[in-house]
Write a protein that holds these residues in place. Structure first.
Motif, PDB file in Angstrom:
ATOM      1  N   GLY A   5       0.934   4.115   7.018  1.00 38.66           N
ATOM      2  CA  GLY A   5      -0.115   3.110   7.167  1.00 38.66           C
ATOM      3  C   GLY A   5      -0.250   2.596   8.586  1.00 38.66           C
ATOM      4  O   GLY A   5      -1.090   1.751   8.870  1.00 38.66           O
ATOM      5  N   MET A  26      -2.504   5.407  -2.305  1.00 37.95           N
ATOM      6  CA  MET A  26      -3.636   4.514  -2.044  1.00 37.95           C
ATOM      7  C   MET A  26      -4.336   4.907  -0.748  1.00 37.95           C
ATOM      8  O   MET A  26      -5.569   4.894  -0.673  1.00 37.95           O
ATOM      9  N   ARG A  27      -3.553   5.281   0.258  1.00 39.28           N
ATOM     10  CA  ARG A  27      -4.155   5.704   1.528  1.00 39.28           C
ATOM     11  C   ARG A  27      -4.924   7.013   1.348  1.00 39.28           C
ATOM     12  O   ARG A  27      -5.988   7.202   1.939  1.00 39.28           O
ATOM     13  N   GLU A  80       0.827  -1.192   0.000  1.00 40.19           N
ATOM     14  CA  GLU A  80       0.000   0.000   0.000  1.00 40.19           C
ATOM     15  C   GLU A  80       0.873   1.258   0.000  1.00 40.19           C
ATOM     16  O   GLU A  80       1.845   1.342   0.732  1.00 40.19           O
ATOM     17  N   THR A  81       0.504   2.235  -0.817  1.00 43.34           N
ATOM     18  CA  THR A  81       1.274   3.469  -0.925  1.00 43.34           C
ATOM     19  C   THR A  81       0.509   4.633  -0.303  1.00 43.34           C
ATOM     20  O   THR A  81      -0.693   4.532  -0.028  1.00 43.34           O
ATOM     21  N   GLN A 104      -8.188   6.126   0.111  1.00 43.86           N
ATOM     22  CA  GLN A 104      -8.996   5.580   1.206  1.00 43.86           C
ATOM     23  C   GLN A 104      -9.626   6.702   2.021  1.00 43.86           C
ATOM     24  O   GLN A 104     -10.775   6.595   2.456  1.00 43.86           O
TER      25      GLN A 104
END
Length: 102
Positions: free
Chosen positions: A66, A6-7, A2-3, A10
């Motif tokens: 993360g 991507m967060r 996860e990058t 989210q």
């Protein structure tokens, strides 16, 4: 893996926003957010990260790594002050509205 990008997506999903709304709230272009969402090589600037965290109460540690919770805990008094500011009621006006409703 996860990058940060991507967060960030989210966060947008968790807030129930689209990319354009999200971009406007942090004073960047929708094209910039779209570029970040599609590229693993593009990384948001430190300023953009700080703006996301400040504007939406996102944990910077979570956004960058993360680790931990997505959102910072909210103080109930602070949350009430934010709601009152959004609906443009003073404390006195709120009290009057509650008493009238009662």
């Amino acid at each position: 893996m996860e990058t940060i990008n991507m967060r960030m997506m989210q966060v947008i999903d968790a807030l129930g926003m689209n990319k354009s709304e999200f971009a406007r709230n942090i004073n960047v272009t929708p094209a910039y957010i779209s570029k970040l969402s599609k590229s693993l090589e593009s990384v948001p600037s430190d300023r953009t990260i700080a703006d996301i965290c400040r504007e939406f109460g996102v944990s910077e540690t979570w956004l960058r790594t993360g680790e931990g919770e997505m959102f910072l805990p909210v103080d109930a008094d602070e949350e009430l002050a934010q709601v009152l500011a959004e609906i443009k009621l003073s404390d006195d006006q709120l009290i009057k509205a509650i008493i009238k409703s009662y």
